[in-house]
Design a protein around this motif. Structure first.
Motif, PDB file in Angstrom:
ATOM      1  N   LEU A 103     -20.481  71.331  10.479  1.00  0.00           N
ATOM      2  CA  LEU A 103     -19.544  71.126   9.371  1.00  0.00           C
ATOM      3  C   LEU A 103     -20.252  70.459   8.200  1.00  0.00           C
ATOM      4  CD1 LEU A 103     -16.380  69.889  11.301  1.00  0.00           C
ATOM      5  CD2 LEU A 103     -16.711  72.131  10.212  1.00  0.00           C
ATOM      6  N   ASP A 104     -21.077  69.470   8.499  1.00  0.00           N
ATOM      7  CA  ASP A 104     -21.834  68.776   7.445  1.00  0.00           C
ATOM      8  C   ASP A 104     -22.766  69.741   6.718  1.00  0.00           C
ATOM      9  OD1 ASP A 104     -20.588  66.406   8.137  1.00  0.00           O
ATOM     10  OD2 ASP A 104     -22.277  65.666   9.327  1.00  0.00           O
ATOM     11  N   GLU A 105     -23.402  70.625   7.467  1.00  0.00           N
ATOM     12  CA  GLU A 105     -24.316  71.600   6.868  1.00  0.00           C
ATOM     13  C   GLU A 105     -23.575  72.484   5.862  1.00  0.00           C
ATOM     14  OE1 GLU A 105     -26.600  75.745   7.977  1.00  0.00           O
ATOM     15  OE2 GLU A 105     -25.845  74.504   9.615  1.00  0.00           O
ATOM     16  N   VAL A 106     -22.433  73.028   6.274  1.00  0.00           N
ATOM     17  CA  VAL A 106     -21.681  73.924   5.404  1.00  0.00           C
ATOM     18  C   VAL A 106     -21.110  73.163   4.212  1.00  0.00           C
ATOM     19  CG1 VAL A 106     -19.744  75.534   5.260  1.00  0.00           C
ATOM     20  CG2 VAL A 106     -21.183  75.504   7.300  1.00  0.00           C
ATOM     21  N   ALA A 107     -20.618  71.951   4.444  1.00  0.00           N
ATOM     22  CA  ALA A 107     -20.109  71.143   3.332  1.00  0.00           C
ATOM     23  C   ALA A 107     -21.216  70.891   2.314  1.00  0.00           C
ATOM     24  CB  ALA A 107     -19.543  69.820   3.848  1.00  0.00           C
ATOM     25  N   GLY A 108     -22.425  70.621   2.794  1.00  0.00           N
ATOM     26  CA  GLY A 108     -23.553  70.398   1.885  1.00  0.00           C
ATOM     27  C   GLY A 108     -23.864  71.630   1.046  1.00  0.00           C
ATOM     28  N   LEU A 109     -23.841  72.792   1.679  1.00  0.00           N
ATOM     29  CA  LEU A 109     -24.080  74.039   0.939  1.00  0.00           C
ATOM     30  C   LEU A 109     -23.004  74.253  -0.125  1.00  0.00           C
ATOM     31  CD1 LEU A 109     -25.054  76.387   3.913  1.00  0.00           C
ATOM     32  CD2 LEU A 109     -26.584  75.582   2.098  1.00  0.00           C
ATOM     33  N   LEU A 110     -21.761  74.026   0.246  1.00  0.00           N
ATOM     34  CA  LEU A 110     -20.655  74.207  -0.701  1.00  0.00           C
ATOM     35  C   LEU A 110     -20.715  73.183  -1.836  1.00  0.00           C
ATOM     36  CD1 LEU A 110     -17.812  75.054   1.795  1.00  0.00           C
ATOM     37  CD2 LEU A 110     -18.513  76.487  -0.139  1.00  0.00           C
ATOM     38  N   GLU A 111     -21.101  71.960  -1.510  1.00  0.00           N
ATOM     39  CA  GLU A 111     -21.221  70.935  -2.554  1.00  0.00           C
ATOM     40  C   GLU A 111     -22.321  71.298  -3.543  1.00  0.00           C
ATOM     41  OE1 GLU A 111     -21.624  67.569   0.035  1.00  0.00           O
ATOM     42  OE2 GLU A 111     -19.457  67.206   0.077  1.00  0.00           O
ATOM     43  N   GLU A 112     -23.431  71.845  -3.046  1.00  0.00           N
ATOM     44  CA  GLU A 112     -24.501  72.299  -3.951  1.00  0.00           C
ATOM     45  C   GLU A 112     -24.007  73.429  -4.841  1.00  0.00           C
ATOM     46  OE1 GLU A 112     -28.419  73.133  -2.364  1.00  0.00           O
ATOM     47  OE2 GLU A 112     -28.117  71.622  -0.799  1.00  0.00           O
ATOM     48  N   LEU A 113     -23.290  74.383  -4.255  1.00  0.00           N
ATOM     49  CA  LEU A 113     -22.730  75.477  -5.047  1.00  0.00           C
ATOM     50  C   LEU A 113     -21.764  74.943  -6.095  1.00  0.00           C
ATOM     51  CD1 LEU A 113     -21.985  78.273  -2.423  1.00  0.00           C
ATOM     52  CD2 LEU A 113     -23.497  78.471  -4.399  1.00  0.00           C
ATOM     53  N   ALA A 114     -20.904  74.011  -5.703  1.00  0.00           N
ATOM     54  CA  ALA A 114     -19.930  73.443  -6.636  1.00  0.00           C
ATOM     55  C   ALA A 114     -20.635  72.729  -7.779  1.00  0.00           C
ATOM     56  CB  ALA A 114     -18.987  72.488  -5.905  1.00  0.00           C
ATOM     57  N   ASP A 115     -21.673  71.952  -7.473  1.00  0.00           N
ATOM     58  CA  ASP A 115     -22.420  71.245  -8.523  1.00  0.00           C
ATOM     59  C   ASP A 115     -23.061  72.237  -9.484  1.00  0.00           C
ATOM     60  OD1 ASP A 115     -21.732  68.827  -7.379  1.00  0.00           O
ATOM     61  OD2 ASP A 115     -23.684  68.517  -6.411  1.00  0.00           O
ATOM     62  N   THR A 116     -23.687  73.270  -8.951  1.00  0.00           N
ATOM     63  CA  THR A 116     -24.332  74.288  -9.780  1.00  0.00           C
ATOM     64  C   THR A 116     -23.301  75.008 -10.630  1.00  0.00           C
ATOM     65  OG1 THR A 116     -26.052  74.576  -8.114  1.00  0.00           O
ATOM     66  CG2 THR A 116     -25.790  76.357  -9.722  1.00  0.00           C
ATOM     67  N   TRP A 117     -22.188  75.368 -10.018  1.00  0.00           N
ATOM     68  CA  TRP A 117     -21.125  76.083 -10.718  1.00  0.00           C
ATOM     69  C   TRP A 117     -20.557  75.222 -11.844  1.00  0.00           C
ATOM     70  CZ3 TRP A 117     -20.761  81.085  -9.756  1.00  0.00           C
ATOM     71  CH2 TRP A 117     -19.688  81.792 -10.282  1.00  0.00           C
ATOM     72  N   GLU A 118     -20.358  73.930 -11.556  1.00  0.00           N
ATOM     73  CA  GLU A 118     -19.824  73.015 -12.560  1.00  0.00           C
ATOM     74  C   GLU A 118     -20.779  72.891 -13.749  1.00  0.00           C
ATOM     75  OE1 GLU A 118     -17.247  68.954 -12.561  1.00  0.00           O
ATOM     76  OE2 GLU A 118     -18.863  69.096 -11.089  1.00  0.00           O
ATOM     77  N   GLN A 119     -22.072  72.805 -13.458  1.00  0.00           N
ATOM     78  CA  GLN A 119     -23.065  72.741 -14.541  1.00  0.00           C
ATOM     79  C   GLN A 119     -23.039  74.019 -15.376  1.00  0.00           C
ATOM     80  OE1 GLN A 119     -24.751  70.052 -15.482  1.00  0.00           O
ATOM     81  NE2 GLN A 119     -23.661  68.995 -13.861  1.00  0.00           N
ATOM     82  N   ALA A 120     -22.905  75.167 -14.719  1.00  0.00           N
ATOM     83  CA  ALA A 120     -22.846  76.445 -15.431  1.00  0.00           C
ATOM     84  C   ALA A 120     -21.610  76.506 -16.326  1.00  0.00           C
ATOM     85  CB  ALA A 120     -22.850  77.608 -14.440  1.00  0.00           C
ATOM     86  N   LEU A 121     -20.485  76.017 -15.835  1.00  0.00           N
ATOM     87  CA  LEU A 121     -19.262  76.011 -16.641  1.00  0.00           C
ATOM     88  C   LEU A 121     -19.406  75.090 -17.848  1.00  0.00           C
ATOM     89  CD1 LEU A 121     -16.497  75.964 -13.874  1.00  0.00           C
ATOM     90  CD2 LEU A 121     -17.104  77.864 -15.390  1.00  0.00           C
TER      91      LEU A 121
END
Length: 131
Positions: A103-121
């Motif tokens: 669960l921690d692994e997947v949450a970390g991947l999603l958090e990285e995606l969210a951070d990247t996506w937020e920066q792109a927005l």
């Protein structure tokens, strides 16, 4: 029959989702999936197996939605599809085996995606304001 007053917070969330542009909606989906994964982890820690299962299923549902809506005609879409597919399989594994580390692994991947996506927005917003 007495009518129940609508929940203002729920109305706000529903309105936010209905009026969000696709980029903002994607960010909301990432954030929601992370929230449910954290709930699943908390439930595991509390030995609430049914609660962990329900929270995992909610996160899995979000990943399935992302899988179904990604544009695989573009290279980045193909890469995202592969990543979403991996995360989905890992969530299923975490749910079956009740493994917090997964669960921690997947949450970390999603958090990285969210951070990247937020920066792109933010960058998109700055370009729109400046251009």
């Amino acid at each position: 029959m007495m009518q129940v007053a609508p929940n203002p917070y729920r109305q706000y969330l529903e309105n936010a989702v209905l009026t969000a542009d696709p980029g903002r909606l994607t960010l909301m989906l990432y954030t929601g999936a992370v929230k449910f994964i954290h709930q699943a982890r908390d439930c595991l820690a509390a030995r609430d197996i049914p609660g962990a299962h329900r929270a995992c299923l909610r996160a899995q549902d979000i990943i399935v939605y992302l899988l179904e809506t990604v544009n695989r005609e573009m290279e980045i879409g193909k890469n995202l599809f592969a990543l979403y597919d991996y995360m989905y399989r890992r969530l299923v594994e975490a749910n079956v085996k009740k493994e917090a580390a997964v669960l921690d692994e997947v949450a970390g991947l999603l958090e990285e995606l969210a951070d990247t996506w937020e920066q792109a927005l933010k960058l998109k917003g700055q370009q729109a304001a400046g251009g």
